[in-house]
Motif scaffolding. Structure first.
Motif, PDB file in Angstrom:
ATOM      1  N   TYR A 121      64.488  68.626   8.938  1.00 19.28           N
ATOM      2  CA  TYR A 121      64.798  67.821  10.114  1.00 19.28           C
ATOM      3  C   TYR A 121      64.711  68.592  11.431  1.00 19.28           C
ATOM      4  CZ  TYR A 121      66.092  64.356   6.723  1.00 19.28           C
ATOM      5  OH  TYR A 121      66.048  63.456   5.694  1.00 19.28           O
ATOM      6  N   THR A 124      61.270  68.358  13.110  1.00 16.48           N
ATOM      7  CA  THR A 124      60.655  67.031  13.289  1.00 16.48           C
ATOM      8  C   THR A 124      60.174  66.817  14.726  1.00 16.48           C
ATOM      9  OG1 THR A 124      62.281  66.219  11.726  1.00 16.48           O
ATOM     10  CG2 THR A 124      61.011  64.577  12.888  1.00 16.48           C
ATOM     11  N   THR A 125      61.072  67.039  15.697  1.00 18.61           N
ATOM     12  CA  THR A 125      60.698  66.753  17.087  1.00 18.61           C
ATOM     13  C   THR A 125      59.567  67.652  17.571  1.00 18.61           C
ATOM     14  OG1 THR A 125      62.910  65.939  17.482  1.00 18.61           O
ATOM     15  CG2 THR A 125      61.614  66.454  19.426  1.00 18.61           C
ATOM     16  N   VAL A 145      62.291  61.105   8.387  1.00 16.73           N
ATOM     17  CA  VAL A 145      63.302  61.583   9.341  1.00 16.73           C
ATOM     18  C   VAL A 145      64.670  61.008   8.954  1.00 16.73           C
ATOM     19  CG1 VAL A 145      61.743  61.847  11.329  1.00 16.73           C
ATOM     20  CG2 VAL A 145      62.819  59.640  10.916  1.00 16.73           C
ATOM     21  N   GLN A 146      65.729  61.566   9.540  1.00 16.11           N
ATOM     22  CA  GLN A 146      67.056  60.988   9.332  1.00 16.11           C
ATOM     23  C   GLN A 146      67.059  59.564   9.859  1.00 16.11           C
ATOM     24  OE1 GLN A 146      70.354  63.296  10.807  1.00 16.11           O
ATOM     25  NE2 GLN A 146      69.216  65.187  10.534  1.00 16.11           N
ATOM     26  N   GLU A 148      69.046  57.874  11.646  1.00 16.49           N
ATOM     27  CA  GLU A 148      69.348  57.716  13.085  1.00 16.49           C
ATOM     28  C   GLU A 148      68.148  58.080  13.938  1.00 16.49           C
ATOM     29  OE1 GLU A 148      72.831  58.271  10.766  1.00 16.49           O
ATOM     30  OE2 GLU A 148      71.158  59.613  11.033  1.00 16.49           O
ATOM     31  N   VAL A 149      67.418  59.113  13.497  1.00 16.72           N
ATOM     32  CA  VAL A 149      66.234  59.532  14.262  1.00 16.72           C
ATOM     33  C   VAL A 149      65.161  58.443  14.171  1.00 16.72           C
ATOM     34  CG1 VAL A 149      64.432  61.304  14.494  1.00 16.72           C
ATOM     35  CG2 VAL A 149      66.759  61.969  13.903  1.00 16.72           C
ATOM     36  N   ARG A 152      65.799  55.985  16.709  1.00 19.90           N
ATOM     37  CA  ARG A 152      65.439  56.465  18.053  1.00 19.90           C
ATOM     38  C   ARG A 152      63.926  56.357  18.262  1.00 19.90           C
ATOM     39  NH1 ARG A 152      66.137  62.045  19.225  1.00 19.90           N
ATOM     40  NH2 ARG A 152      67.985  61.988  17.924  1.00 19.90           N
ATOM     41  N   LEU A 153      63.163  56.783  17.238  1.00 24.37           N
ATOM     42  CA  LEU A 153      61.700  56.808  17.398  1.00 24.37           C
ATOM     43  C   LEU A 153      61.111  55.405  17.538  1.00 24.37           C
ATOM     44  CD1 LEU A 153      60.656  59.571  14.812  1.00 24.37           C
ATOM     45  CD2 LEU A 153      61.302  59.830  17.193  1.00 24.37           C
ATOM     46  N   GLU A 161      69.311  53.734  21.826  1.00 26.44           N
ATOM     47  CA  GLU A 161      68.671  54.867  21.125  1.00 26.44           C
ATOM     48  C   GLU A 161      67.390  55.324  21.825  1.00 26.44           C
ATOM     49  OE1 GLU A 161      69.157  51.926  19.597  1.00 26.44           O
ATOM     50  OE2 GLU A 161      70.733  52.276  18.112  1.00 26.44           O
TER      51      GLU A 161
END
Ligand code: SAM
Length: 276
Positions: A121, A124-125, A145-146, A148-149, A152-153, A161
């Protein structure tokens, strides 16, 4: 009969390394669903990042024309050699993908390509941003990804988010969730649930754009999330209020918005009227 992951890892005395984010998948139904939803076909070249024990690599090999995989952990060499012994369209590079130049990476692929990755993780960004900004032949990225991510994405402008990375994605294409992956599917089990996000890249989504300039505006707009955009522009570009307001008026953007309210095309318009 196929050997189980546990047997293979035991055979080679492999120990999981937390530092490399080693949580492996084994369920072939789930792996096949990920590869199918990623849209991989026999015409596609795939870059897999973080091959682990090769379970996803094997399914990719069956479904793609060619797979180039990156794996940082040299200890996985004998494991991958064993698991991928009958996969003749796979090349594994044992290297830190973050240290590889984009030009070198793309020359190994030598075609337009899809990224498919179950990544640690913490990278990732940087990985997503690197391919969005520098990838010249990338068609899509399907990345675990998690949960929550993932939200966001795939957020929309105005969602809580929504962030700079969401705008970064929307400047080059669009993102959607293609699989939900509960934590129980991994060995060892992490303490969060995951999802696979597919980012489809649209060639020339915005033409005639100075992307460096757009990214600067986006960074400044999100520098303080709670502040209104006009205040972030004043601070970021060292402008008097009147000038910052004039820029927003010229870009046809309301004076009371926050960074999270603007779409990628709003940011492109803003970048075109900023001359500082
Ligand atoms: N793809 C496998 C799967 O789905 O079971 C393994 C996924 S595991 C979450 C992530 C893998 O990425 C690990 O094998 C780890 O060693 C590798 N990795 C971590 N950092 C890396 C990097 N910077 N470059 C290449 N591989 C990396």
């Amino acid at each position: 009969m196929e050997k189980s992951l546990k047997t293979i890892l035991q055979t080679y005395g492999f120990n999981f390394k937390k530092a490399y984010g080693q949580n492996f998948l084994t369920d072939t139904t789930l792996l096949s669903e990920i590869v199918k939803n990623a849209g991989v076909t026999k015409d596609d070249v795939v870059l897999e990042i973080g091959c682990g024990a090769g379970a996803l690599t094997k399914v990719l090999s069956k479904n793609a024309k060619k797979v180039v995989g990156y794996e940082i952990d040299q200890k996985l060499k004998p494991v991958l050699r064993d698991v991928l012994s009958d996969c003749d369209n796979v090349e594994i590079v044992f290297n830190d993908v973050l240290k590889e130049k984009m030009s070198e990476l793309e020359s190994k692929l030598n075609d337009d390509y899809m990224v498919v990755a179950n990544l640690p993780y913490y990278i990732t960004t940087p990985i997503i941003m690197n391919f969005l900004e520098k990838g010249s032949r990338v068609k899509s990225m399907s990345i675990m990804v998690q949960k929550e991510v993932a939200e966001r994405l795939t957020a929309k402008a105005g969602d809580s988010e929504y962030g700079a990375i969401t705008v970064g994605i929307n400047l080059r294409g669009s993102a959607k969730i293609i699989a939900d992956v509960p934590r129980e599917m991994f060995t060892p089990m992490p303490n969060v649930d995951s999802a696979v996000v597919k980012i489809d890249i649209e060639k020339n989504k915005f033409s005639d754009v100075d992307f460096k300039k757009v990214r600067d505006v986006v960074r400044i707009a999100f520098s303080s999330r709670r502040k209104m955009l006009v205040n972030n522009l004043m601070n970021g570009y060292k402008l008097p209020r009147a000038k910052a307001e004039e820029i927003l008026n010229m870009a046809n953007v309301s004076l009371t918005v926050r960074g999270e309210d603007l779409t990628a095309s709003d940011y492109v318009r803003l970048s075109k009227v900023i001359n500082v």
